[in-house]
Write an enzyme that holds these catalytic residues in place. Structure first.
Site, PDB file in Angstrom:
ATOM      1  N   LYS A  61       0.798  -1.222   0.000  1.00  0.00           N
ATOM      2  CA  LYS A  61       0.000   0.000   0.000  1.00  0.00           C
ATOM      3  C   LYS A  61       0.836   1.280   0.000  1.00  0.00           C
ATOM      4  O   LYS A  61       0.383   2.325  -0.483  1.00  0.00           O
ATOM      5  CB  LYS A  61      -0.942   0.006   1.193  1.00  0.00           C
ATOM      6  CG  LYS A  61      -2.080  -1.003   1.118  1.00  0.00           C
ATOM      7  CD  LYS A  61      -3.110  -0.595   0.086  1.00  0.00           C
ATOM      8  CE  LYS A  61      -4.347  -1.481   0.156  1.00  0.00           C
ATOM      9  NZ  LYS A  61      -5.396  -1.058  -0.784  1.00  0.00           N
ATOM     10  N   SER A 311       0.745 -10.044  -0.641  1.00  0.00           N
ATOM     11  CA  SER A 311       0.527  -8.592  -0.652  1.00  0.00           C
ATOM     12  C   SER A 311       0.729  -7.928   0.695  1.00  0.00           C
ATOM     13  O   SER A 311       0.940  -6.712   0.739  1.00  0.00           O
ATOM     14  CB  SER A 311      -0.882  -8.290  -1.166  1.00  0.00           C
ATOM     15  OG  SER A 311      -1.858  -8.950  -0.389  1.00  0.00           O
TER      16      SER A 311
END
Length: 409
Positions: A61, A311
């Site tokens: 992110k 992720s």
């Protein structure tokens, strides 16, 4: 490729992703690509893990948040930024803002895990706890942006964010130029869209597979309808991909460039997280383990070499404990049994002896003597056992029945 967002027409291109890569130099790490012999054997082809769980702030992110905030006009930076998130996006916005000297306010649900709240504050953001669910938190952040003029930083529905996330794709091609399949978790779609833009422009032969949690899978019905549609009450342990509606911008890209979006169950997510911890020695959150879950559930469906994108690794320790136990149960390594026995001295010791003979390790025992359902001479016992797999679970059940115990369903 042109996509509309907030009333403006924007294009997400390979040049945008390359520009984002230059912008992120010295900011985001080029995360490791680790081979997995265990998964390679299961899939029948080389499998590599792209370790974004080891990125700064613990997830990818930071990439998109930094590119988005770095692209703000001076007057926009002066007004500050605001975001709404239960974890990974919050930390990415907080660190990106601190690095760029921009004031940040992050709204988080009241029930957000304490480690994520603490980390977001430590990265420099002002944290406001508001709302019980993310939708309420999002509404509060949007209202704050309207009242103060702060720029709302969306977690996935903006071209700059998508370009930043797409740098993961460029790194994959640099680290594994022979890659044939990339598997990536999908929530709102920003990461999958960014990777698809970068990879398909350079290697259109590479197959890109998105993975959603079955209880929060908004993309399959949206792709079938040809437009983003909402999933009512999404439910999954994988909060990083627990998104009820695809983003408008990433939806167009995913629909055009991602070859397939599949789903995985909670049991498969648990087993994948456990595998990452035990075999790869990597702490991965359930959303980050979703590509591994897809490989485990359909091992013959992926042409290799395969790259699975881990992720994120921001998992609450309390959730980790529950998920690991769930994963052990899914693999037949944890068994809960409830049975009745005669309430007499030594009965429980005899039961434990039978379990010891069956080579089952007792983790917990609950012993009930007084219950309207029980006869005067009966007791009910619930046991949590550590076992060695599905076959051993069946052996334990048979051993108990052969010893004369009534195993309850």
């Amino acid at each position: 490729m042109s996509y509309s967002t907030a009333g403006s027409l924007r294009t997400v291109t390979l040049d945008d992703v390359r520009g984002a890569q230059k912008m992120l130099s010295g900011v985001a790490r080029t995360t490791a690509l680790e081979g997995s012999r265990h998964l390679s054997r299961r899939v029948g082809a080389p499998v590599h893990l792209k370790c974004e769980n080891l990125q700064r702030t613990g997830s990818f992110k930071l990439r998109g948040a930094y590119v988005r905030i770095a692209g703000l006009l001076p007057e926009e930076r002066a007004a500050g930024v605001v975001a709404a998130s239960a974890g990974n996006h919050a930390q990415g916005v907080a660190l990106a803002s601190s690095l760029l000297g921009v004031r940040s306010t992050v709204f988080m649900p009241k029930g957000a895990p304490l480690p994520k709240i603490s980390a977001t504050r430590e990265y420099g953001a002002e944290v406001r706890l508001q709302g019980q669910v993310v939708d309420e938190t999002l509404a509060a952040a949007t209202q704050y942006a309207h009242e103060t003029g702060a720029v709302f930083i969306h977690p996935f529905d903006h071209p700059d964010v998508i370009a930043g996330q797409g740098t993961v794709g460029l790194e994959i091609l640099e680290q594994c130029p022979e890659v044939r399949t990339i598997v990536v978790g999908v929530g709102g779609g920003g990461l999958a869209a960014g990777i698809a833009v970068a990879v398909k422009a350079l290697r259109p032969d590479v197959r890109i597979v998105g993975v959603q949690a079955a209880g929060a899978a908004a993309y399959p019905p949206s792709l079938a309808a040809g437009r983003p549609v909402s999933v009512r009450d999404p439910a999954t342990m994988a909060d990083g991909i627990k998104v009820g509606r695809p983003g408008d911008v990433p939806f167009g890209i995913v629909g055009e460039l991602v070859d397939e979006v599949c789903t995985v169950t909670e049991d498969e997510l648990s087993a994948a997280l456990l595998l990452c911890l035990e075999r790869a020695k990597l702490v991965v959150e359930p959303a980050g383990a979703s590509p591994v879950a897809a490989l485990l559930s359909r091992p013959g469906a992926f042409e290799g070499p395969v790259v699975a994108v881990l992720s994120g690794g921001n998992v609450d320790p309390v959730l980790m404990e529950r998920v690991l136990r769930h994963g052990m149960a899914a693999q037949g390594r944890y068994l809960a049994v409830r049975l009745r026995l005669t309430d007499r001295p030594g009965a429980l010791a005899s039961l434990l002896g039978a379990l010891s003979a069956a080579d089952a390790n007792v983790l917990d025992v609950s012993h009930v003597r007084t219950d309207p359902r029980l006869g005067l001479t009966e007791a009910e016992v619930e046991l949590h056992l550590e076992t060695k797999g599905p076959e051993h679970c069946a052996e334990v059940g048979r051993a108990l029945r052969e010893a004369g115990y009534t195993v309850m369903d």
